[in-house]
Design an enzyme around this catalytic site. Structure first.
Site, PDB file in Angstrom:
ATOM      1  N   LYS A   1       0.879  -1.165   0.000  1.00 20.73           N
ATOM      2  CA  LYS A   1       0.000   0.000   0.000  1.00 20.73           C
ATOM      3  C   LYS A   1       0.919   1.219   0.000  1.00 20.73           C
ATOM      4  CE  LYS A   1      -3.163   2.756   2.702  1.00 20.73           C
ATOM      5  NZ  LYS A   1      -3.980   2.914   3.902  1.00 20.73           N
TER       6      LYS A   1
ATOM      7  N   GLY B   1      -8.726   8.699   9.397  1.00 16.62           N
ATOM      8  CA  GLY B   1      -9.085   8.744  10.815  1.00 16.62           C
ATOM      9  C   GLY B   1     -10.190   9.721  11.181  1.00 16.62           C
TER      10      GLY B   1
ATOM     11  N   ALA C   1      -9.858   5.276   3.779  1.00 17.92           N
ATOM     12  CA  ALA C   1      -9.806   6.483   4.621  1.00 17.92           C
ATOM     13  C   ALA C   1     -11.155   7.196   4.704  1.00 17.92           C
ATOM     14  CB  ALA C   1      -8.754   7.470   4.139  1.00 17.92           C
ATOM     15  N   GLY C   2     -11.516   7.532   5.919  1.00 17.43           N
ATOM     16  CA  GLY C   2     -12.718   8.320   6.164  1.00 17.43           C
ATOM     17  C   GLY C   2     -13.967   7.499   6.411  1.00 17.43           C
TER      18      GLY C   2
ATOM     19  N   ASN D   1     -10.133   1.009   9.217  1.00 17.31           N
ATOM     20  CA  ASN D   1      -9.270   0.809  10.381  1.00 17.31           C
ATOM     21  C   ASN D   1      -9.844   1.490  11.624  1.00 17.31           C
ATOM     22  OD1 ASN D   1      -7.239   0.577  12.290  1.00 17.31           O
ATOM     23  ND2 ASN D   1      -5.605   1.104  10.948  1.00 17.31           N
ATOM     24  N   THR D   2      -9.742   2.819  11.665  1.00 22.12           N
ATOM     25  CA  THR D   2     -10.131   3.556  12.871  1.00 22.12           C
ATOM     26  C   THR D   2     -11.533   3.204  13.364  1.00 22.12           C
ATOM     27  OG1 THR D   2      -8.720   5.378  12.194  1.00 22.12           O
ATOM     28  CG2 THR D   2     -10.399   5.884  13.848  1.00 22.12           C
TER      29      THR D   2
END
Lengths: 65, 257
Positions: free
Chosen positions: B97, B158, B184-185, B206-207
């Site tokens: 990545k 995040g 992301a997001g 992830n987050t």
């Protein structure tokens, strides 16, 4: 001889990269090494000679997205 | 559900998982299991001398899961190439990545450096999945450079703000010749479902999972959302980018010959 490993100065009698990693107790698996900004492939660790003042970076896995 | 294929490898799960921010390795491992993911990202850090820390990889590696090392922390293409080489050596995989975000405030990817690095890394034999702006032109350029997939952002890393780039993601999906992974997001299962409904090939989360009250349950919720969104897409949602086609306000003559 003094070399820098991950920003720490290390006094070592090791002559090869393999010996140095072993003397520092670093794992042989799951890590990679760069010397002065260039990758040193694992296959070359035994014969990769150390030099005074060399800067080494040893990395391993970390949590990340 | 159709299988996802990236660089010749088949994935049954369209949910990719990041390993940051979990409160323990055990919890992360349980979340990986519950998510059903077959693609897990890891970062790199300097080994601390004399540190006998638990080996992260032991908690991540399992049959059927592709490790996806990232280049987080690099500032330009030059550093990305070194980081990629270190990752390949340390983890024994060519999958990468690629992420180059020198700006610490918004962590937005540098498009110029990302394209440069993709060109170089593809030639070096890496399977490159670049984290990138939701820029349809850039995504085509990354594809032409040999990226195995593109990973446009929904919102800054995040932030959990969802698909702020939705219209552009839709154009990217419509034009893409490689898988599109929304990265992301994504802050809630509904965001992931939305991405899948508009035709994304996969989502990277992830987050939203790692910092949830119950990460393992949240991993399961995301798994269902991704499956549901994909099933809806495959069933034929009436989604179209046609209404977004530009209407020129300047003459499009080929005045330069």
């Amino acid at each position: 001889m003094k070399v820098k490993v991950n920003q720490q100065e290390v006094e070592t009698a090791a002559t090869s990269l393999s010996e140095l990693l072993q003397s520092l107790g670093l794992p042989a698996k799951g890590v990679a090494v760069a010397a002065d900004g260039r990758l040193v492939p694992r296959a070359e660790w035994d014969r990769f000679g150390l030099a005074e003042g060399q800067t080494l970076v040893v990395v391993k896995a970390a949590c990340g997205g | 559900m159709e299988k996802l294929v990236i660089a010749g490898r088949e994935f049954s799960s369209r949910l990719f998982l990041g390993t940051g921010k979990f409160s323990s390795n055990e919890q992360m491992s349980a979340a990986i299991e519950a998510s059903g993911t077959e693609m897990v990202t890891v970062a790199m850090k300097r080994v601390e001398l004399g540190d006998a820390e638990d080996d992260l990889l032991a908690h991540v590696r399992r049959p059927g899961v592709q490790l996806l090392p990232n280049t987080s922390g690099v500032r330009d293409a030059e550093e990305a190439v070194l980081a990629a080489s270190l990752a390949r050596e340390a983890f024994g995989t060519e999958w990468l990545k690629l992420e180059i975000h020198p700006d610490p405030r918004y962590l937005l990817p540098d498009s110029v450096e990302t394209l440069k690095a993709t060109e170089r890394l593809v030639k070096m034999g890496f399977v490159v999945l670049p984290y990138c702006q939701a820029d349809p032109t850039l995504c085509k350029r990354l594809e032409e450079a040999g990226a195995a997939a593109v990973m446009p952002l929904g919102a800054p890393i995040g932030t959990n703000r969802g698909l702020r780039t939705r219209d552009f993601l839709q154009i990217i999906v419509e034009q893409a010749g490689v898988p599109v992974v929304v990265d992301a997001g994504i802050g809630a299962p509904s965001h992931a479902a939305e991405a899948m409904e508009l035709g994304a090939s996969a989502c990277l989360v992830n987050t939203a999972i790692a910092v949830a009250g119950q990460p393992v349950e949240m991993a399961r919720a995301f798994r269902m959302a991704v499956e549901s969104g994909r099933a809806a897409y495959e069933a034929g949602l009436p989604v179209s980018a046609a209404s977004m086609e530009a209407q020129a306000s300047s003459p499009l003559t080929d005045f330069l010959g």
